[in-house]
Write an enzyme that holds these catalytic residues in place. Sequence first.
Site, short mmCIF file in Angstrom:
data_model
loop_
_atom_site.label_atom_id
_atom_site.label_comp_id
_atom_site.label_asym_id
_atom_site.label_seq_id
_atom_site.Cartn_x
_atom_site.Cartn_y
_atom_site.Cartn_z
N ASP A 67 0.84 -1.21 0.00
CA ASP A 67 0.00 0.00 0.00
C ASP A 67 0.87 1.26 0.00
O ASP A 67 2.10 1.18 -0.03
CB ASP A 67 -0.94 -0.06 1.22
CG ASP A 67 -2.28 0.57 0.93
OD1 ASP A 67 -2.37 1.41 0.02
OD2 ASP A 67 -3.25 0.23 1.63
N TRP A 121 -2.58 1.24 -5.06
CA TRP A 121 -2.74 2.70 -5.17
C TRP A 121 -1.46 3.52 -4.98
O TRP A 121 -1.00 3.77 -3.87
CB TRP A 121 -3.78 3.21 -4.16
CG TRP A 121 -4.08 4.64 -4.39
CD1 TRP A 121 -3.83 5.68 -3.53
CD2 TRP A 121 -4.66 5.23 -5.56
NE1 TRP A 121 -4.23 6.86 -4.10
CE2 TRP A 121 -4.73 6.62 -5.34
CE3 TRP A 121 -5.11 4.70 -6.78
CZ2 TRP A 121 -5.26 7.49 -6.29
CZ3 TRP A 121 -5.62 5.57 -7.72
CH2 TRP A 121 -5.69 6.94 -7.47
N GLY A 122 -0.90 3.96 -6.06
CA GLY A 122 0.22 4.88 -5.99
C GLY A 122 -0.25 6.28 -6.27
O GLY A 122 -0.40 7.09 -5.37
N ASP A 157 -10.71 2.66 -2.74
CA ASP A 157 -11.36 1.42 -2.29
C ASP A 157 -12.77 1.23 -2.87
O ASP A 157 -13.57 2.16 -2.88
CB ASP A 157 -11.48 1.42 -0.77
CG ASP A 157 -10.12 1.33 -0.11
OD1 ASP A 157 -9.10 1.47 -0.81
OD2 ASP A 157 -10.07 1.13 1.12
C1 GAL Z 1 -6.32 0.75 1.86
C2 GAL Z 1 -6.46 -0.29 0.76
C3 GAL Z 1 -7.42 -1.36 1.25
C4 GAL Z 1 -6.88 -1.97 2.53
C5 GAL Z 1 -6.58 -0.88 3.56
C6 GAL Z 1 -5.88 -1.42 4.79
O1 GAL Z 1 -5.48 1.76 1.44
O2 GAL Z 1 -6.92 0.32 -0.40
O3 GAL Z 1 -7.61 -2.33 0.23
O4 GAL Z 1 -5.71 -2.68 2.21
O5 GAL Z 1 -5.78 0.14 3.02
O6 GAL Z 1 -5.59 -0.42 5.74
#
Ligand code: GAL
Length: 373
Positions: A128, A162-163, A184
């Site tokens: 992430d 997500w970058g 998300d």
């Molecule tokens: C978000 C990600 C989710 C989940 C979450 C965990 O940034 O898009 O899929 O992994 O973090 O904190």
Amino acid sequence: MAMLALKPPMGWNSWNTFGGNINERLILETADAMVSEGYRDAGYNILTIDDCWMLKDRDENGNLQFDKAIFPHGMKFIGDYLHERGLKFGIYEDAGTLTCAGRAGSFGYERQDAKLFASWGVDLLKYDFCYSSPGSSDVNLYRRMGQALRESGRDIIFSGCWGDEGVWKWMRSTGAHMWRLTGDIKDSWDSICEVGLGAVGLEAYSGPCGWNDPDMLVVGVDGKGYVGKIGGGSTDDEYQTHFALWCMLNAPLLMGHDLRNARPEIKKILLNKELIDINQDDAAITAYKIPTTRDYFTILAKPLYGGDIVFMIINKNPYWTYYPLSWDYCGWEITDEVSMRDCINHTDLGTFKHGLTVKIEAHSCIVYRATRK
Ligand code: GAL
């Protein structure tokens, strides 16, 4: 040498239903359900533990620490349990100093963490982008971990989460095998359309060993759990459309519902072999859009290995309606004779010339596999 993620990865991830509310029992029971409910044999073989498995602090040697209160036997134990059952082990970390939920991130410890993951038998890392250090470029942060994974001594699928805008243009160069296109997903029809249809048009970036990822599935989340409560829930027709669209997009198929208590309707959607075969097809061509002047429809075509073409029509209207399907946009003549098979209801529809008119329910879709005679 192994080519990783030659086909879109398939499996289950803890986040959409359980968020940070995870523990060893849930993971072991989910692994058991993947086997006993037929998910593994249908291709869903990666179980990924998302955020919150680790503590906020590292130990005195700088190692990540799993949270012993919820994972008493540790991560190697989980890896072994999964491998013994023919499953693969996925885990979550973050390119910044903290994960999105505020636990220890990997920045500055990439090599050490990659080695630790390898020693636990990790097969996939979801990586992430929260709390990234000021001044570090997103590309470089992903390069650091991509490099560390290749040096870890183990084959680990690198799942970039997500970058930045346009992540699909550069993420493959870091060694990532898939990349999240958007924020998300939520358990709602609007969110399914927003993230799923947002991937349409980016098909040229996706292919073997590097896939566009419009986020995990919410099929069967049923308005419950972490992402479910945010979205409020979707109908079974909406879930069916969601799943079929992800198959057409060659998206990774990562389930997010509670596998231990799935409704039969949900299992039927997710275990549809005809749709999974379309997702995993050897030609690996992602569906492209056929232009339409009717805004409330999306028409997709996906050429398959062996020459068939799969057509999908999505009806975004809140009422049923007809749509005239033709195939002259896809390399065939409109006068060609074409036989059609309904891949959702598993029925042969017969042979057609000059197209056909299809009835589609509200927030629903058809998926027809076409063979030219
Ligand atoms: C978000 C990600 C989710 C989940 C979450 C965990 O940034 O898009 O899929 O992994 O973090 O904190």
